[in-house]
Design a protein around this motif. Structure first.
Motif, short mmCIF file in Angstrom:
data_model
loop_
_atom_site.label_atom_id
_atom_site.label_comp_id
_atom_site.label_asym_id
_atom_site.label_seq_id
_atom_site.Cartn_x
_atom_site.Cartn_y
_atom_site.Cartn_z
N LEU A 184 0.83 -1.19 0.00
CA LEU A 184 0.00 0.00 0.00
C LEU A 184 0.87 1.24 0.00
CD1 LEU A 184 -2.68 -0.96 2.68
CD2 LEU A 184 -2.98 -0.93 0.20
N PRO A 185 0.39 2.35 -0.57
CA PRO A 185 1.13 3.61 -0.46
C PRO A 185 1.29 4.01 1.00
CG PRO A 185 -0.67 3.78 -2.07
CD PRO A 185 -0.85 2.48 -1.35
N GLU A 186 2.28 4.83 1.27
CA GLU A 186 2.52 5.25 2.64
C GLU A 186 1.33 6.00 3.22
OE1 GLU A 186 5.77 7.92 5.19
OE2 GLU A 186 6.15 7.37 3.11
N LEU A 187 0.71 6.82 2.39
CA LEU A 187 -0.48 7.56 2.81
C LEU A 187 -1.67 7.04 2.01
CD1 LEU A 187 0.95 11.19 2.99
CD2 LEU A 187 0.58 9.59 4.88
N VAL A 188 -2.59 6.36 2.69
CA VAL A 188 -3.76 5.78 2.04
C VAL A 188 -4.99 6.57 2.46
CG1 VAL A 188 -5.10 3.68 1.64
CG2 VAL A 188 -2.66 3.52 2.19
N SER A 189 -5.85 6.84 1.51
CA SER A 189 -7.13 7.48 1.82
C SER A 189 -8.15 6.96 0.82
CB SER A 189 -7.01 9.00 1.73
OG SER A 189 -6.62 9.40 0.43
N PRO A 190 -9.44 7.06 1.14
CA PRO A 190 -10.45 6.58 0.20
C PRO A 190 -10.35 7.32 -1.13
CG PRO A 190 -11.42 7.02 2.36
CD PRO A 190 -10.02 7.57 2.40
N GLY A 191 -10.53 6.59 -2.20
CA GLY A 191 -10.46 7.21 -3.52
C GLY A 191 -9.70 6.32 -4.49
N ARG A 192 -9.13 6.93 -5.52
CA ARG A 192 -8.42 6.18 -6.56
C ARG A 192 -6.92 6.31 -6.35
NH1 ARG A 192 -11.04 5.78 -12.39
NH2 ARG A 192 -12.41 4.55 -11.06
N LEU A 193 -6.25 5.16 -6.20
CA LEU A 193 -4.82 5.13 -5.90
C LEU A 193 -4.11 4.14 -6.81
CD1 LEU A 193 -4.92 4.92 -1.99
CD2 LEU A 193 -4.51 6.97 -3.36
#
Length: 429
Positions: A268-277
């Protein structure tokens, strides 16, 4: 990666006279440090350690370990990943500590002493060596010792008397074993038993090693329980979606998967948030919040994700309602966490740790307490909050539901920021 077949080598073998061995090691030590031919060779693990330290120019006669400021110790403890195994470790070694001649120490992966327990007399002796909570007991700081040398050698080690590189430690014996994260095999800390040299016993290192393995087993079971809880939530959601998807915890460990290749973990990316990644394993993905983790779906061009909805409900006992694209959940929260979330909801630009300290306590200096609370909150609700400054993560739509009489907002709270809400009726000052 547990070392089930490894048998730790004790400093003093069963049946061997510790006093004779101590005299021999003292002669070996003196000769080695003076550059003369020694009457015997130290054990391999000790000899290798001495060579490392001599090559590094470490002075065997003056080493004082640096000590972490007391305010930072609690942060190190919470970040170590070891708090959940303290009881397991204490129970396993209580028989050795109970006689009052040894102390139990748990250190982190950098050799910093996080916890100590034992009799006041032995703790006082340890204090005089700088063997205190917050001190860095790594090999490059204090020479050959069971904590630092166990970390370097990646195995259980017993160090007795003159086997210690620093001369002032020769009156001590210690046995330490590394604790590994069973998910990754990486060492996250060391458990150690230390005391006066006269208390040396050849079975201590084996017992310490066994307790470290029990701690690893506890960590494995704890992680399995966490994934099982996430799996129970995610399974009906995956069935309802009917498209390729998987559920992962906050660190990317996979709890459930549907119509995708099996993976134990995704990056996972270091900073995860809801949305498109962008996620390396699958490319562009739509990420949605789950209790304790994330729902990850390879993106389709015509399938834009909906933002997560969060409602801080203060109309009664504080509750956090969370809704994503595929489900909604309700969580009871503590008064302190409700205070923090209310402050952040009213300050969408974010708040620094000193600002939050003033908001919560009226004292900007209480940043360590604030960071510890935020660490717990961010761990409980993965992806809800961002840091530097602290704020709700991007893509999260936040609302607050106040009581009918806003003067009754969190009535038990004494936080200055909450008192301001009561005064202004919920509007910003």
């Amino acid at each position: 990666m547990m070392q089930g077949t490894y048998v730790p080598e004790p400093a003093v073998a069963v049946g061997e006279d510790p006093r004779s061995y101590a005299r021999l090691m003292s002669a070996v030590y003196d000769a080695t440090m003076a550059g003369y031919r020694a009457p015997a060779r130290p054990r391999d693990v000790i000899g290798e350690s001495w060579r490392r330290l001599i090559s590094a120019g470490v002075d065997p006669d003056s080493r004082t370990p640096p000590v972490v400021e007391s305010g930072g110790l609690e942060t190190l403890r919470r970040a170590s990943g070891l708090m959940s195994v303290l009881d397991e470790v204490s129970r396993g070694l209580e028989s050795i500590v109970a006689d009052g001649t040894n102390i139990l120490v748990v250190a982190d992966a950098q050799g910093r002493v996080l916890w100590r327990s034992g009799s006041p007399a032995v703790l006082g002796n340890a204090d005089r060596l700088g063997f205190v909570e917050g001190a860095r007991w790594a090999e490059d700081e204090v020479g050959t010792n069971a904590i630092g040398t166990a970390l370097v050698s990646n195995r259980a080690v017993q160090v007795f008397s003159a086997e210690h590189f620093v001369r002032s430690h020769h009156s001590w014996t210690c046995a330490g074993a590394p604790i590994r994260d069973p998910r990754t095999g990486h060492v996250i800390g060391v458990v150690d038993i230390s005391g006066p040299a006269a208390t040396v016993h050849p079975t201590t290192v084996a017992l310490v090693d066994a307790v470290a393995r029990l701690a690893e087993s506890h960590l494995r079971e704890q992680h399995d329980r966490t994934l099982n809880r996430l799996r129970m939530v995610a399974a009906p959601i995956l069935a309802r979606i009917g498209k390729p998807a998987l559920a992962v915890d906050a660190e990317g460990w996979v709890a459930a998967v549907d119509s995708l290749p099996l993976h134990n973990r995704i990056l996972l990316p270091e900073l995860v948030s809801p949305g498109r990644l962008w996620i390396p394993t699958f490319g562009m993905c739509d990420v949605d919040v789950l209790p304790g983790g994330w729902l990850v779906r390879p993106a389709e061009d015509d399938d834009a994700p909906a933002p997560a909805q969060v409602c801080l409900n203060l109309s009664g006992a504080p509750v956090l309602d969370m809704a994503g694209q595929f489900g909604q959940w309700r969580h009871d929260i503590s008064l302190r966490h409700a205070e923090i979330l209310l402050i952040l909801a009213r300050n969408p630009q974010g708040r620094t740790a000193p600002e939050l300290a003033a908001d919560l306590y009226g004292d900007r200096s209480r940043v360590v307490t604030v960071r510890a609370e935020l660490s717990r909150l961010r761990k409980q609700f993965a992806g809800l909050l961002a840091a530097q400054p602290y704020r709700f993560a991007a893509g999260i739509d936040v609302t607050v539901r106040y009581p009918t009489d806003t003067a009754m907002t969190l009535p038990a709270s004494t936080a200055p920021a909450v008192r301001a809400v009561r005064r202004t009726g919920g509007t910003l000052e």
